[in-house]
Design a protein around this motif. Sequence first.
Motif, PDB file in Angstrom:
ATOM      1  N   GLY A   1     -11.519   7.638  16.211  1.00  0.00           N
ATOM      2  CA  GLY A   1     -11.818   6.411  16.928  1.00  0.00           C
ATOM      3  C   GLY A   1     -12.631   6.611  18.201  1.00  0.00           C
ATOM      4  N   TYR A   2     -13.110   7.829  18.447  1.00  0.00           N
ATOM      5  CA  TYR A   2     -13.952   8.081  19.616  1.00  0.00           C
ATOM      6  C   TYR A   2     -15.317   7.443  19.399  1.00  0.00           C
ATOM      7  N   SER A   3     -16.023   7.133  20.473  1.00  0.00           N
ATOM      8  CA  SER A   3     -17.330   6.486  20.357  1.00  0.00           C
ATOM      9  C   SER A   3     -18.421   7.460  19.914  1.00  0.00           C
ATOM     10  N   GLY A   4     -18.183   8.745  20.039  1.00  0.00           N
ATOM     11  CA  GLY A   4     -19.137   9.772  19.609  1.00  0.00           C
ATOM     12  C   GLY A   4     -18.391  11.063  19.357  1.00  0.00           C
ATOM     13  N   ALA A   5     -19.129  12.062  18.917  1.00  0.00           N
ATOM     14  CA  ALA A   5     -18.509  13.361  18.647  1.00  0.00           C
ATOM     15  C   ALA A   5     -17.936  13.937  19.946  1.00  0.00           C
ATOM     16  N   VAL A   6     -16.761  14.506  19.864  1.00  0.00           N
ATOM     17  CA  VAL A   6     -16.100  15.113  21.020  1.00  0.00           C
ATOM     18  C   VAL A   6     -16.795  16.441  21.309  1.00  0.00           C
ATOM     19  N   ARG A   7     -17.183  16.653  22.558  1.00  0.00           N
ATOM     20  CA  ARG A   7     -17.941  17.864  22.900  1.00  0.00           C
ATOM     21  C   ARG A   7     -17.065  19.014  23.359  1.00  0.00           C
ATOM     22  N   SER A   8     -15.911  18.723  23.946  1.00  0.00           N
ATOM     23  CA  SER A   8     -15.027  19.800  24.394  1.00  0.00           C
ATOM     24  C   SER A   8     -13.596  19.287  24.497  1.00  0.00           C
ATOM     25  N   VAL A   9     -12.658  20.211  24.423  1.00  0.00           N
ATOM     26  CA  VAL A   9     -11.241  19.904  24.614  1.00  0.00           C
ATOM     27  C   VAL A   9     -10.632  20.998  25.480  1.00  0.00           C
ATOM     28  N   SER A  10      -9.579  20.645  26.192  1.00  0.00           N
ATOM     29  CA  SER A  10      -8.893  21.602  27.046  1.00  0.00           C
ATOM     30  C   SER A  10      -7.437  21.177  27.177  1.00  0.00           C
ATOM     31  N   TRP A  11      -6.562  22.151  27.292  1.00  0.00           N
ATOM     32  CA  TRP A  11      -5.136  21.898  27.481  1.00  0.00           C
ATOM     33  C   TRP A  11      -4.799  21.967  28.955  1.00  0.00           C
ATOM     34  N   SER A  12      -3.811  21.179  29.377  1.00  0.00           N
ATOM     35  CA  SER A  12      -3.301  21.322  30.738  1.00  0.00           C
ATOM     36  C   SER A  12      -2.621  22.691  30.836  1.00  0.00           C
ATOM     37  N   SER A  13      -2.406  23.179  32.061  1.00  0.00           N
ATOM     38  CA  SER A  13      -1.836  24.515  32.232  1.00  0.00           C
ATOM     39  C   SER A  13      -0.446  24.639  31.609  1.00  0.00           C
ATOM     40  N   THR A  14       0.296  23.538  31.545  1.00  0.00           N
ATOM     41  CA  THR A  14       1.628  23.579  30.946  1.00  0.00           C
ATOM     42  C   THR A  14       1.583  23.371  29.419  1.00  0.00           C
ATOM     43  N   GLY A  15       0.428  22.966  28.910  1.00  0.00           N
ATOM     44  CA  GLY A  15       0.299  22.701  27.488  1.00  0.00           C
ATOM     45  C   GLY A  15       0.841  21.362  27.061  1.00  0.00           C
ATOM     46  N   GLN A  16       1.234  20.533  28.028  1.00  0.00           N
ATOM     47  CA  GLN A  16       1.807  19.231  27.716  1.00  0.00           C
ATOM     48  C   GLN A  16       0.731  18.204  27.346  1.00  0.00           C
ATOM     49  N   TRP A  17      -0.485  18.361  27.869  1.00  0.00           N
ATOM     50  CA  TRP A  17      -1.545  17.377  27.675  1.00  0.00           C
ATOM     51  C   TRP A  17      -2.808  18.021  27.111  1.00  0.00           C
ATOM     52  N   LEU A  18      -3.497  17.280  26.271  1.00  0.00           N
ATOM     53  CA  LEU A  18      -4.785  17.680  25.740  1.00  0.00           C
ATOM     54  C   LEU A  18      -5.814  16.725  26.304  1.00  0.00           C
ATOM     55  N   ALA A  19      -6.889  17.253  26.893  1.00  0.00           N
ATOM     56  CA  ALA A  19      -7.934  16.400  27.493  1.00  0.00           C
ATOM     57  C   ALA A  19      -9.265  16.693  26.841  1.00  0.00           C
TER      58      ALA A  19
END
Length: 83
Positions: free
Chosen positions: A65-83
Amino acid sequence: LGVAHYNGVTLLERREGGAHKTLQFEGMHTGISFHPEGDFVVTRMRDPALHGWCLREGGEHVMDGYSGAVRSVSWSSTGQWLA
């Protein structure tokens, strides 16, 4: 080690002669990110989507459902969140 490719991702153990495992999901996977503790693996796709696998429980998660291809992903330092 993980390799994103057409129709999934292949995971390779780090030791010499280690086993490999292929996780399948239709489409072109263009990048890969591992959870800091190794619980999850998430791939970016050519389509506007992410796909994730829970390595401990064997589940899959489609994030589209993103408006375009996702260019990068990263995890928070605790691993609780994906951004």
